[in-house]
Design a protein around this motif. Structure first.
Motif, PDB file in Angstrom:
ATOM      1  N   UNK A 116      -2.641  -3.539  -2.577  1.00  0.00           N
ATOM      2  CA  UNK A 116      -1.233  -3.351  -2.964  1.00  0.00           C
ATOM      3  C   UNK A 116      -0.726  -1.932  -2.771  1.00  0.00           C
ATOM      4  N   UNK A 117      -1.623  -0.939  -2.700  1.00  0.00           N
ATOM      5  CA  UNK A 117      -1.187   0.449  -2.581  1.00  0.00           C
ATOM      6  C   UNK A 117      -1.290   0.993  -1.158  1.00  0.00           C
ATOM      7  N   UNK A 118      -2.286   0.538  -0.412  1.00  0.00           N
ATOM      8  CA  UNK A 118      -2.453   1.052   0.950  1.00  0.00           C
ATOM      9  C   UNK A 118      -1.860   0.139   2.013  1.00  0.00           C
ATOM     10  N   UNK A 119      -1.648  -1.137   1.688  1.00  0.00           N
ATOM     11  CA  UNK A 119      -1.145  -2.073   2.687  1.00  0.00           C
ATOM     12  C   UNK A 119      -2.179  -2.469   3.712  1.00  0.00           C
ATOM     13  N   UNK A 120      -3.421  -1.976   3.568  1.00  0.00           N
ATOM     14  CA  UNK A 120      -4.504  -2.275   4.497  1.00  0.00           C
ATOM     15  C   UNK A 120      -5.394  -3.364   3.906  1.00  0.00           C
ATOM     16  N   UNK A 121      -6.155  -4.090   4.750  1.00  0.00           N
ATOM     17  CA  UNK A 121      -7.058  -5.115   4.209  1.00  0.00           C
ATOM     18  C   UNK A 121      -8.022  -4.534   3.175  1.00  0.00           C
ATOM     19  N   UNK A 122      -8.207  -5.243   2.074  1.00  0.00           N
ATOM     20  CA  UNK A 122      -9.074  -4.775   1.005  1.00  0.00           C
ATOM     21  C   UNK A 122     -10.532  -4.754   1.444  1.00  0.00           C
ATOM     22  N   UNK A 368       3.543   3.682   4.519  1.00  0.00           N
ATOM     23  CA  UNK A 368       4.024   2.336   4.197  1.00  0.00           C
ATOM     24  C   UNK A 368       5.528   2.367   4.015  1.00  0.00           C
ATOM     25  N   UNK A 369       6.216   1.350   4.543  1.00  0.00           N
ATOM     26  CA  UNK A 369       7.659   1.277   4.328  1.00  0.00           C
ATOM     27  C   UNK A 369       7.945   0.667   2.952  1.00  0.00           C
ATOM     28  N   UNK A 370       9.207   0.446   2.665  1.00  0.00           N
ATOM     29  CA  UNK A 370       9.618   0.070   1.306  1.00  0.00           C
ATOM     30  C   UNK A 370       9.060  -1.269   0.856  1.00  0.00           C
ATOM     31  N   UNK A 371       8.655  -2.135   1.800  1.00  0.00           N
ATOM     32  CA  UNK A 371       8.085  -3.431   1.431  1.00  0.00           C
ATOM     33  C   UNK A 371       6.560  -3.405   1.396  1.00  0.00           C
ATOM     34  N   UNK A 372       5.974  -2.214   1.549  1.00  0.00           N
ATOM     35  CA  UNK A 372       4.525  -2.068   1.433  1.00  0.00           C
ATOM     36  C   UNK A 372       3.754  -2.379   2.694  1.00  0.00           C
ATOM     37  N   UNK A 373       4.435  -2.484   3.844  1.00  0.00           N
ATOM     38  CA  UNK A 373       3.751  -2.762   5.099  1.00  0.00           C
ATOM     39  C   UNK A 373       3.515  -1.462   5.874  1.00  0.00           C
ATOM     40  N   UNK A 374       2.366  -1.359   6.564  1.00  0.00           N
ATOM     41  CA  UNK A 374       2.095  -0.144   7.345  1.00  0.00           C
ATOM     42  C   UNK A 374       3.156   0.072   8.415  1.00  0.00           C
TER      43      UNK A 374
END
Length: 447
Positions: A116-122, A368-374
């Protein structure tokens, strides 16, 4: 033990029927190894009746009861009837293709949950371990010859992987034309076992680099033994000063789509990212808002900077030369200024010497943009250079330096001050410059 090698020189006296019977007891990996013994074994190990048994055992529907429905039974009967009509090796190719597809599907499932914070796969690190993924470089000579080298060192950072190659047997630089960076993955994945380098693997081309003008390119930095050069994206090449020959190669790979880029491409064509569907901005007049940045600076597993910045924003007023400026650390607000921990340097080593290139490091950036996507991600070497004192900033007590990075996705500008008494560096300004054209494509806007 690999049963395929027990025959030695006696296979010439054995009839093909007997050899086929023996080969039918081998598993897929051993059968592929048997095909490497000689030309006769290669043809025998392509037998369709052996491979359709392996294929059917691996991929037939697994049922919990003893009954098989008529559709499945009919389909299997049709496969068996058509075995003799297929060219030799058909079912071997079908089995390998199906195995590769199943590995890719398993990796896609592992990489689906996002942080949820990095937008990258956990579970990127888990996917790397489970898949047995590694990286090779393929040096291609001017006459068409190829030299394939496995990575010697590998370090997994917070948001990137650093792979290093070195050795004594580098080909002469003058004879080389290109360097291919490829991910390599075992075709057969068994989660109950640790993946090994033995057995068949497929290659996924990540990037191709031109080596023909390397020695005349701008230097990244140097020390008493090594000159280093940066080849975008993210490759560091070290040359021995005295001979102007290869000493090491270092690839820096950001986690964003790393597994896909390293496994889903082919040996000749890189993996293409899926097309982005614009996310309509409900209030474009407000500019960019709610952005989040994570930035690291590191080398050899040692971090001198690890920072996360939230709620970044900018307005349409900050558009200059077709870029939107996103201010992260301001000159004027000294409460935002950050220290670099320890000494800044790019560590290197070979099987003979090791050293450190001063004022260089690896920068990993995730925006990350405002929707949390890289929105923008990279891992690249950067260099700290002397810089004049900013005209619009407050006076600083020490020498000023800058760190810059630019690619097709944007620009980074970092301003630092070196404190004379402690020799520490402080970041007094950090700004990102995002192309207006990319922002418009991403959000369907018209800035």
């Amino acid at each position: 033990m690999n049963q395929a090698w027990v025959f030695g020189d006696t296979d010439a006296s054995l009839p093909s029927e007997l050899l086929l019977q023996i080969l039918s007891y081998l598993d897929a990996v051993s059968l592929l190894c048997a095909g490497c013994v000689n030309r006769r074994f290669y043809h025998l190990a392509n037998d369709n009746f052996i491979w359709i048994r392996i294929f059917s055992t691996a991929f037939s529907p697994k049922r919990s009861n003893w009954k098989v429905n008529s559709v499945e039974k009919t389909a299997m009967s049709m496969k068996l009837l058509s075995v003799g009509d297929k060219e030799a090796g058909y079912w071997k190719k079908e089995y390998i293709t199906k195995q590769i597809a199943s590995v890719k599907a398993a990796l896609a499932r592992i990489l689906k949950p996002l942080h949820p914070y990095t937008g990258l796969p956990i579970k990127t690190k888990e996917a790397l371990r489970m898949s047995g993924l590694g990286w090779v470089i393929i040096l291609k000579g001017n006459s068409g010859e190829e030299y394939i080298m496995e990575h010697v060192d590998l370090s997994i950072n917070d948001s990137s992987v650093t792979a290093v190659w070195y050795g004594r047997d580098w080909p002469r630089l003058a004879t080389l034309s290109t360097l291919d960076l490829c991910g390599v993955t075992p075709v057969f994945m068994d989660r109950s076992k640790t993946p090994t380098k033995n057995g068949p693997r497929w290659q996924s081309l990540i990037a191709r680099f031109n080596l023909s003008h390397l020695a005349r390119s701008p230097e990244l930095g140097c020390d008493g033994r090594i000159r280093t050069f940066c080849l975008p994206p993210g490759l560091v090449v070290g040359l021995w000063k005295r001979e102007e020959e290869l000493a090491f190669v270092m690839a820096n790979l950001h986690f964003h789509h790393l597994v896909e880029r390293s496994t889903f491409g082919s040996a000749a064509v890189p993996y293409e990212l899926p097309p982005h569907t614009p996310v309509l901005d409900d209030s474009p007049e407000r500019g960019l808002r709610g952005y989040q940045l994570h930035v690291d600076m590191h080398s050899g597993g040692v971090f001198c900077l690890c920072g996360t910045f939230r709620n970044l924003f900018t307005s349409k007023e900050y558009i200059e030369n077709e870029y939107m400026k996103l201010s992260v650390i301001s000159f004027k607000n000294n409460t935002e200024h950050l220290p670099l921990i320890g000494k800044v340097g790019l560590s290197w080593k070979t099987n003979v010497f090791d050293g450190c290139i001063k004022n260089c490091s690896i920068m990993d950036l995730t925006l990350l943009e405002e929707y949390g996507k890289p929105f923008w991600c990279f891992s690249s070497p950067v260099r700290m250079r002397a810089s004049p004192v900013p005209r619009h900033g407050p006076p600083f007590p020490g020498e000023t330096y800058r760190v810059e990075h630019a690619d097709a996705e944007g620009r980074v500008h970092v301003q630092l001050v070196r404190i004379p008494h402690s020799s520490e560096y402080f970041i007094v300004s950090l700004a990102l410059y995002l192309p207006v054209a990319k922002v418009n494509r991403w959000f369907g806007t018209d800035y």
